[in-house]
Scaffold this active site. Structure first.
Site, mmCIF file in Angstrom:
data_model
loop_
_atom_site.group_PDB
_atom_site.id
_atom_site.type_symbol
_atom_site.label_atom_id
_atom_site.label_comp_id
_atom_site.label_asym_id
_atom_site.label_seq_id
_atom_site.Cartn_x
_atom_site.Cartn_y
_atom_site.Cartn_z
ATOM 1 C CD GLU A 24 -11.552 -46.561 -34.016
ATOM 2 O OE1 GLU A 24 -11.701 -47.603 -34.953
ATOM 3 O OE2 GLU A 24 -11.281 -46.980 -32.856
ATOM 4 C CG HIS A 83 -16.978 -47.157 -33.628
ATOM 5 N ND1 HIS A 83 -15.784 -47.726 -33.118
ATOM 6 C CD2 HIS A 83 -16.502 -46.515 -34.812
ATOM 7 C CE1 HIS A 83 -14.753 -47.509 -34.230
ATOM 8 N NE2 HIS A 83 -15.174 -46.678 -35.068
ATOM 9 C CG HIS A 272 -9.846 -48.237 -39.458
ATOM 10 N ND1 HIS A 272 -11.055 -47.311 -39.591
ATOM 11 C CD2 HIS A 272 -9.871 -48.112 -38.057
ATOM 12 C CE1 HIS A 272 -11.489 -47.043 -38.618
ATOM 13 N NE2 HIS A 272 -10.879 -47.707 -37.319
#
Ligand code: FAD
Length: 296
Positions: A24, A83, A272
């Site tokens: 991310e 996102h 993640h």
């Protein structure tokens, strides 16, 4: 006296098997920062991730930045998942964005309620992530793979662990395909959450979120806000390094490697990483885990 840490020798594991990796980022705020992110992507891409995701400031504060970052990622030939936080955005604005993403070739969305930036008024959030998942399914059918957030240590807004699980179940019921957890440093929080999901009949894959620590004060501040527990022993160990960032990175890499090994052994379907736009610790942990990184 500053403490030191020594990494044990590890056997090389060949590849990550069926384990799904993802990383991310947040949207870079300048062109040089975007160029630097391109280099970060190159380093992390060696691990064979399924996708890179990019955060979104609820209230639309990073709408353009998220879209531009996703466009850059796609131009590099990697899978990108924006996102999308419902925040105070209108349904029309969300539908427009979904159409733009589809045109760009995006196939995965991380769907969130989001937290409005301070000053914008939390009271303006009138929907939750379940509504967003419903809107995405209503507007785009099954086109997108939808990820949602999960909270092994319980979301700070939840009245109870049971109520939190009900909200999670509702998001999955609305059409989410899989979930990524808030970060945690105690694997038992994840085991307990998985047991409770199993008992509630929630059967989507739930990927542990892993947060590297490079700055103790920063992580303590953020954790207090988002309800993540940093165990006392870990705080004390990190304090012992007296701000020596190299030692903190080495210790964190070892600790997160052990945490990830335990999670994988317990059946986690993948990992993640919250990279904070850096590759060092995330890549080193993946290398220790055998995800196809050969050099240092
Ligand atoms: P929801 O699932 O809607 O709600 C979270 C919890 O709030 C529920 O579990 C429930 O306990 C409670 N709740 C929800 N609705 C109600 C209701 N009607 N009544 C009572 N209680 C309720 N934030 C951003 O702004 N941008 C990002 O890009 C971002 N990315 C994230 C990625 C991951 C993997 C994770 C774990 C979090 C991320 N966040 C992001 C943070 C997230 O937006 C916040 O945790 C937010 O407070 C909740 O979002 P959610 O989607 O989990 O909300």
């Amino acid at each position: 006296m500053n403490e030191t840490t020594t990494a044990p020798a590890r056997p090389t594991r060949q590849g990550g098997g069926d384990l799904r990796l993802s990383f991310e980022f947040f949207p870079p705020r300048s062109e040089p920062a975007m160029n630097s992110l391109t280099r970060v992507v190159a380093r992390l891409n060696e691990t064979g991730p399924a996708f890179f995701s990019c955060t979104y400031g609820a209230g639309g504060s990073t709408r353009d930045g998220t879209r531009e970052t996703v466009a850059r990622l796609l131009s590099l030939g990697v899978n990108a998942a924006p996102h999308l936080s419902i925040g105070a955005d209108s349904q029309g604005a969300i539908f427009d964005l979904l159409d733009r993403y589809r045109e760009m070739g995006v196939k995965r969305i991380v769907a969130l309620r989001g937290d409005l930036p301070s000053g914008m008024g939390a009271g303006r959030i009138v929907h939750n992530a379940e509504s967003l998942v419903r809107w995405i399914r209503e507007h785009s059918g099954d086109y997108f793979h939808i990820e949602v957030a999960a909270y092994p240590e319980v979301h700070p807004d939840a009245a109870s662990a049971a109520a939190d699980l009900e909200f999670f179940a509702a998001k999955v019921g609305a059409g989410a395909n899989s979930a990524i957890t808030q970060y945690f440093y105690n694997p038992h929080a994840y085991y307990d959450f998985m047991d409770r999901c199993g008992a509630a009949g929630i059967d989507v894959p739930i990927y542990p979120g892993i947060m590297p620590i490079t700055n103790l004060e920063g992580i303590l501040r953020f954790s207090a806000k988002c309800g993540a527990d940093v165990p006392r022993w870990l705080v004390k160990r990190l304090e012992g390094f007296g701000g020596d960032e190299t030692a903190i990175r080495a210790f964190t890499t070892e600790y997160l490697t052990r945490l990830c090994e335990e999670l994988i052994a317990a059946g986690a379907p993948g990992l993640h990483f919250y990279t904070l736009n850096r590759w060092g610790v995330s890549r080193a942990v993946c290398k220790n885990l055998g995800f196809g990184v050969s050099d240092t």
